[in-house]
Write an enzyme that holds these catalytic residues in place. Structure first.
Site, PDB file in Angstrom:
ATOM      1  CB  THR A  36      14.252 -37.783  52.516  1.00 27.33           C
ATOM      2  OG1 THR A  36      13.459 -38.922  52.155  1.00 27.33           O
ATOM      3  CG2 THR A  36      15.674 -38.223  52.791  1.00 27.33           C
ATOM      4  N   GLY A 121       0.763 -49.914  63.644  1.00 23.91           N
ATOM      5  CA  GLY A 121       1.872 -49.275  64.352  1.00 23.91           C
ATOM      6  C   GLY A 121       3.230 -49.869  64.038  1.00 23.91           C
ATOM      7  N   GLY A 123       5.147 -49.316  61.274  1.00 26.94           N
ATOM      8  CA  GLY A 123       6.011 -48.595  60.329  1.00 26.94           C
ATOM      9  C   GLY A 123       5.729 -48.976  58.885  1.00 26.94           C
ATOM     10  CB  SER A 127      -2.542 -44.386  60.289  1.00 26.81           C
ATOM     11  OG  SER A 127      -1.196 -44.344  60.563  1.00 26.81           O
ATOM     12  CG  ASP A 171       3.720 -42.992  55.731  1.00 24.49           C
ATOM     13  OD1 ASP A 171       4.837 -43.243  55.238  1.00 24.49           O
ATOM     14  OD2 ASP A 171       3.547 -42.760  56.943  1.00 24.49           O
TER      15      ASP A 171
HETATM   16  C1  GLA Z   1       6.695 -41.941  59.013  1.00 25.02           C
HETATM   17  C2  GLA Z   1       5.993 -40.699  58.469  1.00 25.02           C
HETATM   18  C3  GLA Z   1       6.487 -40.396  57.045  1.00 25.02           C
HETATM   19  C4  GLA Z   1       8.002 -40.360  56.987  1.00 25.02           C
HETATM   20  C5  GLA Z   1       8.617 -41.577  57.667  1.00 25.02           C
HETATM   21  C6  GLA Z   1      10.108 -41.500  57.773  1.00 25.02           C
HETATM   22  O1  GLA Z   1       6.318 -43.064  58.287  1.00 25.02           O
HETATM   23  O2  GLA Z   1       4.593 -40.901  58.447  1.00 25.02           O
HETATM   24  O3  GLA Z   1       5.914 -39.192  56.583  1.00 25.02           O
HETATM   25  O4  GLA Z   1       8.492 -39.153  57.536  1.00 25.02           O
HETATM   26  O5  GLA Z   1       8.098 -41.748  58.971  1.00 25.02           O
HETATM   27  O6  GLA Z   1      10.694 -41.627  56.529  1.00 25.02           O
END
Ligand code: GLA
Length: 384
Positions: A36, A121, A123, A127, A171
């Site tokens: 989103t 990496g 999720g 980074s 993030d």
């Molecule tokens: C990654 C991207 C974020 C966001 C998520 C999905 O983490 O870095 O900006 O788009 O995917 O919610």
């Protein structure tokens, strides 16, 4: 040994002096609001007690000497000549230095050691944690003032324009603005945000598929383009919309005939997830973990079926979690395709959760996932 003493000792032995600052910046799990952020929408991340740590001290000139403890790799560059990204870990600090200087901030050279407990990496924003940690370290050592949202935006710019990954703002904002005991409800258009207390008797449990898929080479950009296509077409019927954030479920249903089936499903996910974020924030304020969990489950199903960014591994972890009594809900977190799920679990159910989720994963894939019970943590901060 704590992360703080580890990074401090490594700095002392490498640079033969004391660090002037030790900074930590956390990874995050996003409870609700998948994909989103780049649709100007809402997200609900929690900063975790897994973080990037930097011990650093300034140098007299423009030279930067860095050592990544976990990789056992060093890098050096001059702030006066920052070369383009080359696919190495040092792209993150170089990109941050480039973005800060490009914004007119004066940086000091530095010596620094980096270590991180955010799995790379996965999720969990490994980074962004590194970027925010470096940006804040430069802020502390160089003595300029930058508010947290601006710092996050500059880190995002480093990632978009220097590293070359087209991420949204989730993030970096989560790492910059986390607070122990809370999730942060963030409006990704205005960058206004609000802390929402987490229920005290709920653990945040991350399960890692250990399948890695780099965001840059993934379907991420395809999804972004599909969302833009939806806005371009819907804009003919809904004048004034700028992003899917401006579209309600009713609007979307009324005009769905103009969209291709696939673009409609992408939009349906985003529109519904924006609504779920606001419902979840309300439920959290009421201490209603069950409703938040149900919304997380609905989010995962929508990411799986409409947005199509899940994977067999993520589905097995999420579905196994939903079956555990005392698990309120679980969903994939981050961009998807690989990486982690995040679950909210009653502390008494943790042993059962671990046994059953690990068993389901082993039965399906013949190897174990990593399970981490995490705590919420503060956003970036100077520890020394
Ligand atoms: C990654 C991207 C974020 C966001 C998520 C999905 O983490 O870095 O900006 O788009 O995917 O919610």
């Amino acid at each position: 040994m704590t992360m703080q003493s580890k990074v401090t000792a490594a700095f002392q032995s490498r640079f033969r002096r004391q660090p002037e600052a030790v900074v930590r910046a956390p990874g995050r799990a996003n409870l609700l609001g998948g994909h989103t952020d780049y649709n100007d929408g809402y997200v609900l991340p929690v900063a975790l007690d897994r973080a990037a740590w930097i011990a650093a001290a300034p140098t007299a000139g423009p030279d930067v000497h860095l050592h990544a403890l976990d990789l056992n790799k060093s890098a050096a560059f001059s702030l006066e000549r920052i070369s383009p990204a080359n696919g190495e870990w040092a792209d993150y600090p170089c990109g941050v230095a480039w973005a800060l200087q490009d914004a007119g901030l004066g940086l000091l050279g530095m010596e620094a050691v980096l270590t991180s407990s955010v799995p790379v990496g996965s999720g969990l924003s490994s980074s962004a944690a590194i970027e925010v940690a470096f940006a804040y370290t430069w802020q502390v050592l160089s003595g300029f003032e930058l508010d947290r949202a601006k710092l996050a935006l500059l880190c995002q710019r480093a990632e978009n324009a220097y590293v070359g990954v087209n991420c949204g703002i989730l993030d970096q904002m989560a790492s910059a603005l986390g607070a122990e005991g809370c999730a942060r409800l963030l409006d990704c258009r205005t960058l206004e945000s609000e802390l929402v207390p987490l229920p005290r008797d709920v653990a945040i449990v991350v399960a890692d598929t250990k399948v890695r898929r780099a965001l840059a080479s993934s379907e991420y950009n395809v999804r972004r383009a599909q969302c833009e296509e939806a806005v371009a077409i819907l804009g003919e019927y809904l004048p004034g919309i700028r992003a899917l954030r401006d579209v309600s479920s009713d609007d979307l249903e009324r005009h769905k005939a103009h969209l291709s089936e696939i673009v409609y499903r992408r939009a349906r996910h985003v529109v519904a997830d924006n609504e779920r974020v606001l419902q979840a924030a309300k439920a959290l304020r009421a201490g209603d973990a069950a409703t938040v969990g149900a919304l997380m489950k609905a989010c995962h199903i929508s990411l799986r079926d409409d947005y199509e960014v899940s994977s067999p591994e993520l589905d097995v972890l999420a579905e196994a979690a939903w079956e555990v009594e005392g698990c309120y809900g679980a969903r994939l977190t981050g961009a998807g395709f690989g990486g982690c799920t995040v679950a909210l679990v009653a502390p008494g159910a943790l042993p059962d959760f671990e046994t059953r989720v690990v068993a389901a994963y082993e039965a399906a894939f013949d190897r174990a996932p990593d399970i981490y019970a995490c705590r919420s943590a503060n956003g970036v901060e100077r520890m020394v």
